[in-house]
Scaffold this motif. Sequence first.
Motif, PDB file in Angstrom:
ATOM      1  N   LEU A   1      -4.844  -4.756   0.804  1.00  0.00           N
ATOM      2  CA  LEU A   1      -3.998  -3.681   0.304  1.00  0.00           C
ATOM      3  C   LEU A   1      -4.855  -2.550  -0.256  1.00  0.00           C
ATOM      4  CD1 LEU A   1      -1.213  -5.812  -1.368  1.00  0.00           C
ATOM      5  CD2 LEU A   1      -1.040  -4.473   0.688  1.00  0.00           C
ATOM      6  N   ASN A   2      -5.985  -2.910  -0.845  1.00  0.00           N
ATOM      7  CA  ASN A   2      -6.906  -1.925  -1.373  1.00  0.00           C
ATOM      8  C   ASN A   2      -7.431  -1.009  -0.269  1.00  0.00           C
ATOM      9  OD1 ASN A   2      -7.972  -0.995  -3.672  1.00  0.00           O
ATOM     10  ND2 ASN A   2      -9.273  -2.775  -4.067  1.00  0.00           N
ATOM     11  N   CYS A   3      -7.767  -1.652   0.862  1.00  0.00           N
ATOM     12  CA  CYS A   3      -8.255  -0.865   1.996  1.00  0.00           C
ATOM     13  C   CYS A   3      -7.221   0.152   2.436  1.00  0.00           C
ATOM     14  CB  CYS A   3      -8.570  -1.785   3.180  1.00  0.00           C
ATOM     15  SG  CYS A   3     -10.037  -2.763   2.950  1.00  0.00           S
ATOM     16  N   LEU A   4      -5.957  -0.283   2.446  1.00  0.00           N
ATOM     17  CA  LEU A   4      -4.904   0.637   2.856  1.00  0.00           C
ATOM     18  C   LEU A   4      -4.817   1.795   1.889  1.00  0.00           C
ATOM     19  CD1 LEU A   4      -2.682   1.262   4.792  1.00  0.00           C
ATOM     20  CD2 LEU A   4      -1.145  -0.153   3.474  1.00  0.00           C
ATOM     21  N   GLU A   5      -4.949   1.488   0.626  1.00  0.00           N
ATOM     22  CA  GLU A   5      -4.926   2.556  -0.365  1.00  0.00           C
ATOM     23  C   GLU A   5      -6.042   3.548  -0.108  1.00  0.00           C
ATOM     24  OE1 GLU A   5      -5.170   0.533  -4.064  1.00  0.00           O
ATOM     25  OE2 GLU A   5      -3.032   0.746  -4.428  1.00  0.00           O
TER      26      GLU A   5
ATOM     27  N   THR B   1      -5.408   5.846   2.927  1.00  0.00           N
ATOM     28  CA  THR B   1      -4.428   6.900   2.774  1.00  0.00           C
ATOM     29  C   THR B   1      -4.656   7.725   1.534  1.00  0.00           C
ATOM     30  OG1 THR B   1      -3.025   5.341   1.609  1.00  0.00           O
ATOM     31  CG2 THR B   1      -2.702   5.559   3.969  1.00  0.00           C
ATOM     32  N   ALA B   2      -5.666   7.348   0.740  1.00  0.00           N
ATOM     33  CA  ALA B   2      -5.964   8.059  -0.508  1.00  0.00           C
ATOM     34  C   ALA B   2      -4.760   8.116  -1.430  1.00  0.00           C
ATOM     35  CB  ALA B   2      -6.481   9.475  -0.214  1.00  0.00           C
ATOM     36  N   HIS B   3      -3.927   7.101  -1.351  1.00  0.00           N
ATOM     37  CA  HIS B   3      -2.815   6.971  -2.282  1.00  0.00           C
ATOM     38  C   HIS B   3      -2.870   5.562  -2.844  1.00  0.00           C
ATOM     39  CE1 HIS B   3      -1.376  10.508  -0.239  1.00  0.00           C
ATOM     40  NE2 HIS B   3      -0.343  10.600  -1.049  1.00  0.00           N
ATOM     41  N   ALA B   4      -2.249   5.409  -4.015  1.00  0.00           N
ATOM     42  CA  ALA B   4      -2.318   4.093  -4.634  1.00  0.00           C
ATOM     43  C   ALA B   4      -0.925   3.476  -4.713  1.00  0.00           C
ATOM     44  CB  ALA B   4      -2.916   4.199  -6.027  1.00  0.00           C
TER      45      ALA B   4
ATOM     46  N   MET C   1       3.532   2.305   5.583  1.00  0.00           N
ATOM     47  CA  MET C   1       3.276   0.992   4.984  1.00  0.00           C
ATOM     48  C   MET C   1       3.102   1.080   3.482  1.00  0.00           C
ATOM     49  SD  MET C   1       0.965  -1.343   7.387  1.00  0.00           S
ATOM     50  CE  MET C   1      -0.295  -0.217   7.880  1.00  0.00           C
ATOM     51  N   MET C   2       2.786   2.282   2.998  1.00  0.00           N
ATOM     52  CA  MET C   2       2.614   2.415   1.558  1.00  0.00           C
ATOM     53  C   MET C   2       3.955   2.346   0.846  1.00  0.00           C
ATOM     54  SD  MET C   2      -0.500   2.677   0.713  1.00  0.00           S
ATOM     55  CE  MET C   2      -0.416   3.336  -0.920  1.00  0.00           C
ATOM     56  N   GLY C   3       5.008   2.770   1.510  1.00  0.00           N
ATOM     57  CA  GLY C   3       6.305   2.718   0.849  1.00  0.00           C
ATOM     58  C   GLY C   3       6.533   3.938  -0.028  1.00  0.00           C
ATOM     59  N   LYS C   4       7.556   3.834  -0.855  1.00  0.00           N
ATOM     60  CA  LYS C   4       7.963   5.003  -1.630  1.00  0.00           C
ATOM     61  C   LYS C   4       7.197   5.112  -2.944  1.00  0.00           C
ATOM     62  CE  LYS C   4      12.072   5.541  -3.604  1.00  0.00           C
ATOM     63  NZ  LYS C   4      13.285   6.165  -4.134  1.00  0.00           N
TER      64      LYS C   4
ATOM     65  N   GLN D   1       5.313  -9.326   5.976  1.00  0.00           N
ATOM     66  CA  GLN D   1       5.210 -10.129   4.766  1.00  0.00           C
ATOM     67  C   GLN D   1       3.988  -9.762   3.948  1.00  0.00           C
ATOM     68  OE1 GLN D   1       6.216 -14.068   4.782  1.00  0.00           O
ATOM     69  NE2 GLN D   1       7.615 -13.958   6.488  1.00  0.00           N
ATOM     70  N   PHE D   2       3.026  -9.108   4.565  1.00  0.00           N
ATOM     71  CA  PHE D   2       1.839  -8.717   3.819  1.00  0.00           C
ATOM     72  C   PHE D   2       2.022  -7.382   3.125  1.00  0.00           C
ATOM     73  CE2 PHE D   2      -0.803 -12.074   5.059  1.00  0.00           C
ATOM     74  CZ  PHE D   2      -0.480 -12.409   6.347  1.00  0.00           C
ATOM     75  N   PHE D   3       3.055  -6.661   3.502  1.00  0.00           N
ATOM     76  CA  PHE D   3       3.251  -5.343   2.908  1.00  0.00           C
ATOM     77  C   PHE D   3       4.665  -5.247   2.396  1.00  0.00           C
ATOM     78  CE2 PHE D   3      -0.774  -3.935   4.235  1.00  0.00           C
ATOM     79  CZ  PHE D   3      -1.020  -4.554   5.446  1.00  0.00           C
ATOM     80  N   PRO D   4       4.915  -5.878   1.282  1.00  0.00           N
ATOM     81  CA  PRO D   4       6.302  -5.947   0.822  1.00  0.00           C
ATOM     82  C   PRO D   4       6.864  -4.612   0.386  1.00  0.00           C
ATOM     83  CG  PRO D   4       4.815  -6.896  -0.806  1.00  0.00           C
ATOM     84  CD  PRO D   4       3.989  -6.588   0.389  1.00  0.00           C
ATOM     85  N   GLN D   5       5.972  -3.667   0.031  1.00  0.00           N
ATOM     86  CA  GLN D   5       6.516  -2.439  -0.529  1.00  0.00           C
ATOM     87  C   GLN D   5       6.903  -1.426   0.526  1.00  0.00           C
ATOM     88  OE1 GLN D   5       3.909  -0.826  -3.514  1.00  0.00           O
ATOM     89  NE2 GLN D   5       5.440  -1.226  -5.045  1.00  0.00           N
ATOM     90  N   GLY D   6       6.233  -1.427   1.640  1.00  0.00           N
ATOM     91  CA  GLY D   6       6.481  -0.363   2.608  1.00  0.00           C
ATOM     92  C   GLY D   6       7.113  -0.895   3.874  1.00  0.00           C
ATOM     93  N   ASP D   7       7.139  -0.037   4.878  1.00  0.00           N
ATOM     94  CA  ASP D   7       7.735  -0.394   6.147  1.00  0.00           C
ATOM     95  C   ASP D   7       6.619  -0.464   7.176  1.00  0.00           C
ATOM     96  OD1 ASP D   7       9.728   1.411   8.547  1.00  0.00           O
ATOM     97  OD2 ASP D   7       9.248  -0.725   8.389  1.00  0.00           O
ATOM     98  N   SER D   8       6.259  -1.669   7.549  1.00  0.00           N
ATOM     99  CA  SER D   8       5.104  -1.811   8.423  1.00  0.00           C
ATOM    100  C   SER D   8       5.494  -2.006   9.872  1.00  0.00           C
ATOM    101  CB  SER D   8       4.271  -2.999   7.948  1.00  0.00           C
ATOM    102  OG  SER D   8       5.077  -4.145   7.930  1.00  0.00           O
ATOM    103  N   SER D   9       6.758  -1.746  10.208  1.00  0.00           N
ATOM    104  CA  SER D   9       7.204  -2.107  11.557  1.00  0.00           C
ATOM    105  C   SER D   9       6.536  -1.245  12.619  1.00  0.00           C
ATOM    106  CB  SER D   9       8.720  -2.014  11.647  1.00  0.00           C
ATOM    107  OG  SER D   9       9.143  -0.749  11.206  1.00  0.00           O
ATOM    108  N   MET D  10       6.345   0.047  12.335  1.00  0.00           N
ATOM    109  CA  MET D  10       5.745   0.917  13.357  1.00  0.00           C
ATOM    110  C   MET D  10       4.298   0.507  13.627  1.00  0.00           C
ATOM    111  SD  MET D  10       7.512   2.652  15.017  1.00  0.00           S
ATOM    112  CE  MET D  10       6.583   3.316  16.343  1.00  0.00           C
ATOM    113  N   TYR D  11       3.546   0.300  12.584  1.00  0.00           N
ATOM    114  CA  TYR D  11       2.145  -0.084  12.769  1.00  0.00           C
ATOM    115  C   TYR D  11       2.067  -1.435  13.466  1.00  0.00           C
ATOM    116  CZ  TYR D  11      -2.804  -0.579  11.757  1.00  0.00           C
ATOM    117  OH  TYR D  11      -4.162  -0.732  11.873  1.00  0.00           O
ATOM    118  N   ALA D  12       2.980  -2.336  13.095  1.00  0.00           N
ATOM    119  CA  ALA D  12       2.993  -3.640  13.755  1.00  0.00           C
ATOM    120  C   ALA D  12       3.298  -3.469  15.242  1.00  0.00           C
ATOM    121  CB  ALA D  12       4.037  -4.553  13.106  1.00  0.00           C
TER     122      ALA D  12
END
Lengths: 647, 220
Positions: free
Chosen positions: A480-484, A487-490, B161-164, B84-95
């Motif tokens: 998850l850190n890598c994703l942050e 995207t330069a967002h947390a 995937m980051m979500g809101k 399941q690894f990204f509960p906060q966002g919507d990972s369907s497109m990347y998947a």
Amino acid sequence: MATGVSAWLPFARAAAIGWMPVANCPMPVAPMDNSKRKDELIILNVSGHRFQTWRTTLDRYPDTLLGSSEKDFFYNEEIKEYFFDRDPDAFRSILNFYRTGKLHYPRQQCITAYDEELIFFGIIPEIIGDCCYEEYKDRKRENLERLQDDQEENKDMKLPNMTFRETMWRAFENPHTSTMALVFYYVTGFFIAISVLTNVVETVPCGSTANQKDMPCGERYTVAFFCMDTACVMIFTVEYLLRLFAAPSRYRFMRSVMSIIDVVAILPYYIGLVMSNNEDVSGAFVTLRVFRVFRIFKFSRHSQGLRILGYTLKSCASELGFLLFSLTMAIIIFATVMFYAEKGSSSSKFTSIPASFWYTIVTMTTLGYGDMVPKTIAGKIFGSICSLSGVLVIALPVPVIVSNFSRIYHQNQRADKRRAQKKARLARIRISKSGSVNAFLHSKRNGLLNELLELTDTEEDEQKLTKSTSLLESQHHHLLNCLEKTTAHAFVDEQMYEQNCLETTLQTYPSRSPSISSHDSSAGTCCCRRVKRNTPLPSSHPIPTYQGPLQELSAIHIQFGDPPSHTASRSNLNRKTDESGRLNSKGSRITTAIISLPCPPALTPASDSLRRAPQKRSPLGSGHPAAPSIQTTTSSAGTNIIKVSAL
Amino acid sequence: MKAKNRDQSLSDSRELDGSYDQLTDSVEDDFELSTVCHRPESMDKLQEQTKFTKKELQVLYRGFKNECPCGVVNEENFKTIYSQFFPQGDSSMYAHFLFEAFDTNNNGSVSFEDFVFGLSIILRGTINDRLNWAFNLYDLNKDGCITKEEMLDIMKSIYDMMGKYTYPTMQDDIPREHVESFFQKMDRNKDGVVTIEEFIESCKKDESIMQSMQLFDNVI
């Protein structure tokens, strides 16, 4: 941690290759797999029954007993096994949960024993799969009801502090609660019976007097019957008024069916009083007397069976409608056929199609009065077909109505049950899911601290600091850190997000107390919801109730003074400037990480007083001791906020 | 034939009885699907073709088979697992993009071989292999070059995937800006597309990307 798919974590981490070329800054270092433990077989000895499984199978659910380090408490050095002194039969299904990800409820297990096993092993029952969940809940409810029945015998005792009105209402609704209520119940029942009887006897011919022929009793003993009627109506009126007075919601009472029946029952009498001897309306008045028969429906308060019947008819309205419709169709068809068949014969009673309706109805319901009979051969043939089909048409929908009633009744019960269960289930699953997000945010702070300490080379402190997060968790968090980074967002959770919302709307305020005025003035922003939540806080428990429904008691806000700039504290993009601030706060942070929930209110007033000294206090009043301090965390003065998850 | 008759009678009764249960509908369909099973090739062959040891293959297969007992992953399953690894966002497109990248023979499902080949390249491959794989992921229509639209789709899926709930708050034009900066970095001849050579060359020149690629050395 994502449950059940921990085996796929390597895949998810590999999939991060898509983020690398896109990211503008390097990825954080991955946690080292220092243990290099081979995937070994663990032996779980449950009261002598040996179960074996892979270690990684158990690690799938790290928030349960078997998946966490809690099982070390049960490790037996001599036999090199994990020994549990529990029921092996229940343990079978629990271990299967780890293997397959689905928890099943074995039907022959006692519900309370199974519950206890689940609690012991740290598994929430809501995870039970759909196949077994209904059974589980049914058994649980039965059990609860059984326990409740024992308690309910004491419930009928009069509760103290009931107002007179409430007592009266209770007496009306449950006649067996007191003697007075019982007396009232029987008296009203008696008078209903009397009233109905009078209405019936009124019309019986009473025997002739000398000068007149037979007349009904009502006209002969007018005065007596009038007195009887008056007495009954008096009683009913008094009863109605008393019920109206005692009802908790008068409007709802007046709309209920029973009260409408009451009103209709006594209204003809009063109307009769009002319109005395006007010849024109006396005809209408006579018909009004028909409504007196509604008094018999008042018996439904006294009879459970009548109420159920009423409910049945109401709920099977569509089936009854269908029955009526199909009957009407059949009647019309056969009446037409009979009319045209009998048209030829002379002196036929089948003068028109509507006239044939009567014959069709009487034949189809197998009444057969015989006042109309077909004379032609064709008429007789169709007449017999009519009677045969009548039996079918009537016999078919009736069982459907009966079974429909049974099905609808039970289905309604079950649907309501399921809906209530589902909401609670989903809510709890959501809570545990949000728990995983908190775990990530928490470990992010931990991770930052670790990196910082690596830089400053304080080895022994590092040992103290590192909480034992599992390798899986740390790998997931690194992902998850890598994703942050990419995207330069947390990642933040809902509350921080709303706080930030609040902050960005107040960018224009330069002073140190922007949030205080925002507390007063913010309305209609995305955070006004949160502001409203703050206001009814009791002063004794500011922290737990602030968190909102999902978080429950899972996060505490602690804040520190003299921070570096706000944005830098959030991400580790500028790690250097964090150092000084973090070194100062390091010590106190460790202690708060260990504190369990009851303590925080003691902690925050201390930090509150630290914060609030330079700020104005008057606009808020004393009702919100902690709320403004939480809000000021996002002020542009830049407080270093660290959230600690109390999981 | 028999299956066909059963389907026919099922659909007939479905028409007559409007209250046919949605639940049993899908159960019937699922039953049809799950009887299709796929067994992977032998472990020896896989060991030759990929760079994993026997133990690693065992661990991978156990995890794979647990989640997909029938031996293949379809896109729906794939998305569920990944989300399941990204509960906060919507990972369907990347998947979805990942699925396209893993499904090398484009038959709509990822078997264990596809899965393991992909993982072998990412986790055990050379830098060139990895960059190639990443390029393949980005190149949605597999025409050998990445256009700005393709990159924008990928970028949006990553940001989704980051979500809101993020800090700072996610603005709408951030993916586009990110795409612009990506193209500035990668597109040498400024022709609006990034070819595989440009991509590999630019990545190799970028220190942080090279450093990030080291991450994959010890994932398993």
